[in-house]
Design a protein around this motif. Sequence first.
Motif, PDB file in Angstrom:
ATOM      1  N   ILE A 195      -0.760 -11.668  -2.738  1.00 27.69           N
ATOM      2  CA  ILE A 195      -1.218 -10.350  -3.174  1.00 27.69           C
ATOM      3  C   ILE A 195      -0.515 -10.042  -4.493  1.00 27.69           C
ATOM      4  CG2 ILE A 195       0.508  -9.115  -1.789  1.00 27.69           C
ATOM      5  CD1 ILE A 195      -1.634  -6.866  -1.436  1.00 27.69           C
ATOM      6  N   GLU A 196      -1.261  -9.481  -5.454  1.00 23.86           N
ATOM      7  CA  GLU A 196      -0.693  -9.082  -6.737  1.00 23.86           C
ATOM      8  C   GLU A 196      -1.021  -7.623  -6.983  1.00 23.86           C
ATOM      9  OE1 GLU A 196      -0.784 -13.460  -8.884  1.00 23.86           O
ATOM     10  OE2 GLU A 196      -2.223 -11.959  -9.573  1.00 23.86           O
ATOM     11  N   PHE A 197      -0.084  -6.906  -7.624  1.00 23.09           N
ATOM     12  CA  PHE A 197      -0.235  -5.465  -7.787  1.00 23.09           C
ATOM     13  C   PHE A 197       0.665  -4.963  -8.914  1.00 23.09           C
ATOM     14  CE2 PHE A 197       2.821  -6.615  -4.593  1.00 23.09           C
ATOM     15  CZ  PHE A 197       3.942  -5.833  -4.857  1.00 23.09           C
ATOM     16  N   SER A 198       0.403  -3.736  -9.346  1.00 21.91           N
ATOM     17  CA  SER A 198       1.262  -3.102 -10.350  1.00 21.91           C
ATOM     18  C   SER A 198       1.564  -1.678  -9.914  1.00 21.91           C
ATOM     19  CB  SER A 198       0.596  -3.114 -11.730  1.00 21.91           C
ATOM     20  OG  SER A 198      -0.555  -2.303 -11.729  1.00 21.91           O
ATOM     21  N   TYR A 199       2.623  -1.135 -10.474  1.00 19.13           N
ATOM     22  CA  TYR A 199       3.032   0.243 -10.211  1.00 19.13           C
ATOM     23  C   TYR A 199       3.992   0.669 -11.314  1.00 19.13           C
ATOM     24  CZ  TYR A 199       7.222  -1.957  -8.247  1.00 19.13           C
ATOM     25  OH  TYR A 199       8.343  -2.718  -8.078  1.00 19.13           O
TER      26      TYR A 199
ATOM     27  N   SER B 203       0.816  -1.224   0.000  1.00 14.50           N
ATOM     28  CA  SER B 203       0.000   0.000   0.000  1.00 14.50           C
ATOM     29  C   SER B 203       0.844   1.265   0.000  1.00 14.50           C
ATOM     30  CB  SER B 203      -0.938   0.021   1.212  1.00 14.50           C
ATOM     31  OG  SER B 203      -1.859  -1.036   1.117  1.00 14.50           O
ATOM     32  N   ALA B 204       2.058   1.168   0.539  1.00 13.48           N
ATOM     33  CA  ALA B 204       2.932   2.337   0.629  1.00 13.48           C
ATOM     34  C   ALA B 204       3.654   2.654  -0.679  1.00 13.48           C
ATOM     35  CB  ALA B 204       3.954   2.124   1.747  1.00 13.48           C
ATOM     36  N   ILE B 205       3.582   1.776  -1.674  1.00 17.36           N
ATOM     37  CA  ILE B 205       4.242   2.018  -2.955  1.00 17.36           C
ATOM     38  C   ILE B 205       3.487   3.124  -3.694  1.00 17.36           C
ATOM     39  CG2 ILE B 205       4.868   1.037  -5.198  1.00 17.36           C
ATOM     40  CD1 ILE B 205       4.999  -1.730  -3.767  1.00 17.36           C
ATOM     41  N   ASP B 206       4.213   4.134  -4.123  1.00 18.12           N
ATOM     42  CA  ASP B 206       3.605   5.267  -4.819  1.00 18.12           C
ATOM     43  C   ASP B 206       2.923   4.799  -6.108  1.00 18.12           C
ATOM     44  OD1 ASP B 206       3.040   8.016  -5.185  1.00 18.12           O
ATOM     45  OD2 ASP B 206       4.735   8.199  -6.561  1.00 18.12           O
ATOM     46  N   GLY B 207       1.646   5.093  -6.254  1.00 19.14           N
ATOM     47  CA  GLY B 207       0.901   4.760  -7.464  1.00 19.14           C
ATOM     48  C   GLY B 207       0.511   3.303  -7.595  1.00 19.14           C
ATOM     49  N   VAL B 208       0.588   2.532  -6.530  1.00 14.34           N
ATOM     50  CA  VAL B 208       0.286   1.100  -6.612  1.00 14.34           C
ATOM     51  C   VAL B 208      -1.188   0.863  -6.933  1.00 14.34           C
ATOM     52  CG1 VAL B 208      -0.267   0.702  -4.162  1.00 14.34           C
ATOM     53  CG2 VAL B 208       0.736  -1.146  -5.531  1.00 14.34           C
ATOM     54  N   VAL B 209      -1.447  -0.164  -7.736  1.00 14.87           N
ATOM     55  CA  VAL B 209      -2.794  -0.622  -8.041  1.00 14.87           C
ATOM     56  C   VAL B 209      -2.858  -2.085  -7.616  1.00 14.87           C
ATOM     57  CG1 VAL B 209      -4.502  -1.075  -9.838  1.00 14.87           C
ATOM     58  CG2 VAL B 209      -3.028   0.958  -9.994  1.00 14.87           C
ATOM     59  N   GLU B 210      -3.661  -2.379  -6.607  1.00 11.02           N
ATOM     60  CA  GLU B 210      -3.798  -3.763  -6.173  1.00 11.02           C
ATOM     61  C   GLU B 210      -4.691  -4.499  -7.157  1.00 11.02           C
ATOM     62  OE1 GLU B 210      -5.680  -6.335  -2.580  1.00 11.02           O
ATOM     63  OE2 GLU B 210      -4.556  -4.546  -1.966  1.00 11.02           O
ATOM     64  N   LEU B 211      -4.238  -5.692  -7.574  1.00  8.32           N
ATOM     65  CA  LEU B 211      -4.952  -6.471  -8.573  1.00  8.32           C
ATOM     66  C   LEU B 211      -5.678  -7.673  -7.987  1.00  8.32           C
ATOM     67  CD1 LEU B 211      -2.075  -6.335 -11.187  1.00  8.32           C
ATOM     68  CD2 LEU B 211      -4.119  -4.894 -11.091  1.00  8.32           C
TER      69      LEU B 211
ATOM     70  N   GLN C 206       5.207  -7.851 -20.438  1.00  9.47           N
ATOM     71  CA  GLN C 206       5.597  -9.250 -20.272  1.00  9.47           C
ATOM     72  C   GLN C 206       4.514 -10.046 -19.542  1.00  9.47           C
ATOM     73  OE1 GLN C 206       9.183  -8.454 -18.134  1.00  9.47           O
ATOM     74  NE2 GLN C 206      10.505  -8.690 -19.935  1.00  9.47           N
ATOM     75  N   ALA C 207       3.902  -9.403 -18.558  1.00 10.98           N
ATOM     76  CA  ALA C 207       2.891 -10.085 -17.733  1.00 10.98           C
ATOM     77  C   ALA C 207       1.706 -10.554 -18.571  1.00 10.98           C
ATOM     78  CB  ALA C 207       2.423  -9.179 -16.606  1.00 10.98           C
TER      79      ALA C 207
ATOM     80  N   THR D 165       5.583   0.144 -16.410  1.00 11.49           N
ATOM     81  CA  THR D 165       4.727  -0.615 -15.497  1.00 11.49           C
ATOM     82  C   THR D 165       5.386  -1.929 -15.104  1.00 11.49           C
ATOM     83  OG1 THR D 165       2.733   0.334 -16.453  1.00 11.49           O
ATOM     84  CG2 THR D 165       2.470  -1.709 -15.218  1.00 11.49           C
ATOM     85  N   LEU D 166       5.426  -2.176 -13.804  1.00 14.40           N
ATOM     86  CA  LEU D 166       5.880  -3.458 -13.270  1.00 14.40           C
ATOM     87  C   LEU D 166       4.700  -4.136 -12.605  1.00 14.40           C
ATOM     88  CD1 LEU D 166       9.369  -2.909 -11.585  1.00 14.40           C
ATOM     89  CD2 LEU D 166       8.845  -4.194 -13.667  1.00 14.40           C
ATOM     90  N   MET D 167       4.607  -5.433 -12.768  1.00 13.65           N
ATOM     91  CA  MET D 167       3.601  -6.227 -12.070  1.00 13.65           C
ATOM     92  C   MET D 167       4.337  -7.159 -11.133  1.00 13.65           C
ATOM     93  SD  MET D 167       0.389  -8.289 -13.553  1.00 13.65           S
ATOM     94  CE  MET D 167      -0.547  -9.417 -12.538  1.00 13.65           C
ATOM     95  N   GLN D 168       3.830  -7.251  -9.901  1.00 17.71           N
ATOM     96  CA  GLN D 168       4.439  -8.145  -8.926  1.00 17.71           C
ATOM     97  C   GLN D 168       3.362  -8.974  -8.247  1.00 17.71           C
ATOM     98  OE1 GLN D 168       6.997  -5.509  -6.441  1.00 17.71           O
ATOM     99  NE2 GLN D 168       8.650  -6.757  -7.296  1.00 17.71           N
ATOM    100  N   GLY D 169       3.744 -10.172  -7.894  1.00 18.57           N
ATOM    101  CA  GLY D 169       2.918 -11.053  -7.079  1.00 18.57           C
ATOM    102  C   GLY D 169       3.757 -11.553  -5.932  1.00 18.57           C
ATOM    103  N   VAL D 170       3.229 -11.458  -4.731  1.00 20.35           N
ATOM    104  CA  VAL D 170       3.955 -11.902  -3.547  1.00 20.35           C
ATOM    105  C   VAL D 170       3.146 -12.994  -2.863  1.00 20.35           C
ATOM    106  CG1 VAL D 170       4.914 -11.211  -1.313  1.00 20.35           C
ATOM    107  CG2 VAL D 170       4.968  -9.603  -3.242  1.00 20.35           C
ATOM    108  N   ARG D 171       3.789 -14.115  -2.593  1.00 22.35           N
ATOM    109  CA  ARG D 171       3.187 -15.203  -1.816  1.00 22.35           C
ATOM    110  C   ARG D 171       4.033 -15.372  -0.568  1.00 22.35           C
ATOM    111  NH1 ARG D 171       0.754 -19.721  -5.911  1.00 22.35           N
ATOM    112  NH2 ARG D 171       0.198 -18.254  -7.556  1.00 22.35           N
ATOM    113  N   ILE D 172       3.357 -15.573   0.569  1.00 26.55           N
ATOM    114  CA  ILE D 172       4.083 -15.709   1.820  1.00 26.55           C
ATOM    115  C   ILE D 172       3.594 -16.911   2.619  1.00 26.55           C
ATOM    116  CG2 ILE D 172       4.685 -13.261   2.019  1.00 26.55           C
ATOM    117  CD1 ILE D 172       2.385 -12.986   4.081  1.00 26.55           C
ATOM    118  N   ALA D 173       4.485 -17.428   3.436  1.00 28.04           N
ATOM    119  CA  ALA D 173       4.167 -18.475   4.408  1.00 28.04           C
ATOM    120  C   ALA D 173       5.081 -18.272   5.605  1.00 28.04           C
ATOM    121  CB  ALA D 173       4.382 -19.859   3.814  1.00 28.04           C
TER     122      ALA D 173
END
Length: 157
Positions: free
Chosen positions: A99-103, A76-84, A139-140, A110-118
């Motif tokens: 969680i997946e998002f772009s900024y 949420s703190a990333i400037d201009g982030v769009v949660e997908l 690319q995404a 534009t970069l797209m990222q997906g983060v998975r955690i455990a």
Amino acid sequence: MTSTLTFPSDSAPAFPALSLELPESWASFGTAGAVIAAGRAVPSGEFRPNVIVAVSRFGAGYTLEQATAEVTAQVSAIDGVVELGRDTLPVLGGEGFRIEFSYTDARVGTLMQGVRIAVVENGPVADLVQITATATGEQATTLWGELRDIQASAARA
């Protein structure tokens, strides 16, 4: 009197052993802060789609709920982030979060990222395993399924 503390040991266990399954066009590379890093082969000068696995150590009792709150706050703190999208799903064969998002990145657009955690309980500590996939927006459009498959292949080795 002095004492010696070693790593790994009962009081300072090794990080969990982890693995990723990579398609043929992918190879490992080294990067700071990662225990595993893999990138797709691309022509010179292009952004390399990648999946990075990082492990962070916390005290015993650290929970997936705490980790989820921290990761979503960072996103949420990333400037201009769009949660997908976000949801709970299995990661490393147990309870996890995605969680997946772009900024916009000044260097590549534009970069797209997906983060998975455990969170892996590890004796007197808890290890947060974070599996981050990154590609440009262009690319995404064709590679996002491949990146998700690599993230989903993460396992305890």
